[in-house]
Design a protein around this motif. Sequence first.
Motif: not given
Length: 325
Positions: A216-219, A243-254, A273-280, A305-309
Amino acid sequence: CALPIFGNEGSLTVVDSHFFRCSAMNGGAISSNGGSTTLTRSTFTSCTSIRTRDYRRDSVTETVRVPENEGGGAFFWNGADADITGCTFTSCVSYGDGGSISVRNDETGVIGIAADVNRGQSLLTITDTTIASSSADDDGGSILLAGDAVMTATGLTITDSRANQTGGAIRIGVGAQATLTDAAISGATVLEGDGGAINNDGSLTVVSSSLVATAKRYGGCLANKGVATLSAGTTLAGCSAGTGGGALYVDGSLASTSFHSSTVSGATSGSTGDTILLRGGGRVALALSEVTQACRGAGFATEPAAVQVTTPDSVTMVNSSIDVC
């Protein structure tokens, strides 16, 4: 019809057996609090871990209403070793976590009975097993791993699994570990949260496996706040996130995710609109891997469209490629 096992010396072996419409608060068919369990060539159909129940401590004291459960539509383990080989779970439901299986290693046992202090880790081994149409009201549509539980699964197939909150097929909590080899997860869904196939806050290794899922939301396939490694031909194909990270959502410094000789293809997402979304401060490394058919969500052509960094996230690519559709 749950079969309870208490204490480190308790054990249960089940071979060529069938459990049908079993229900209990923790583990609709089997609940283990420190013992060991071996399940071979057995089936579990329409087993349920119920949300509440009346529990009478003895014939004298009053009935106690237990408000929550710890899940496991078919099985609940706490500080126990379990081996599952050639089994099938169909249409099992948890009104808590872990639609079919809940594995924990915490201080309280089932229905408030203290677990043995020497219980050790919860070690789960799964081989050539299928989980179909499993669901959880909370986390882990098919499997929940919590505490310092450890799961090693080879030849695991999960189809049409659903969770309301996180981990449409599998939820891995902080401190827990999972290794999937030759696994196939398809049709997994999260109705409200993140990680359509897997939601990981612990340690995840995926080898020669495939994931297809929706969040529904991420990843769409994987939401990762821990450490994840995908290798040896693993594919994330046709994943979708609202929402984001169609395939993968990576969140946090660890949080870090590594791909080696793996493929991400045909993922879509909504508002970002991204395939891979990174945050934090999340990190992604691609080696000998491909991101293909990275498509924008409908109506969001100005978004990545691909990776949001964003700072301080990082992406490392070695002999890898990204193809935007």
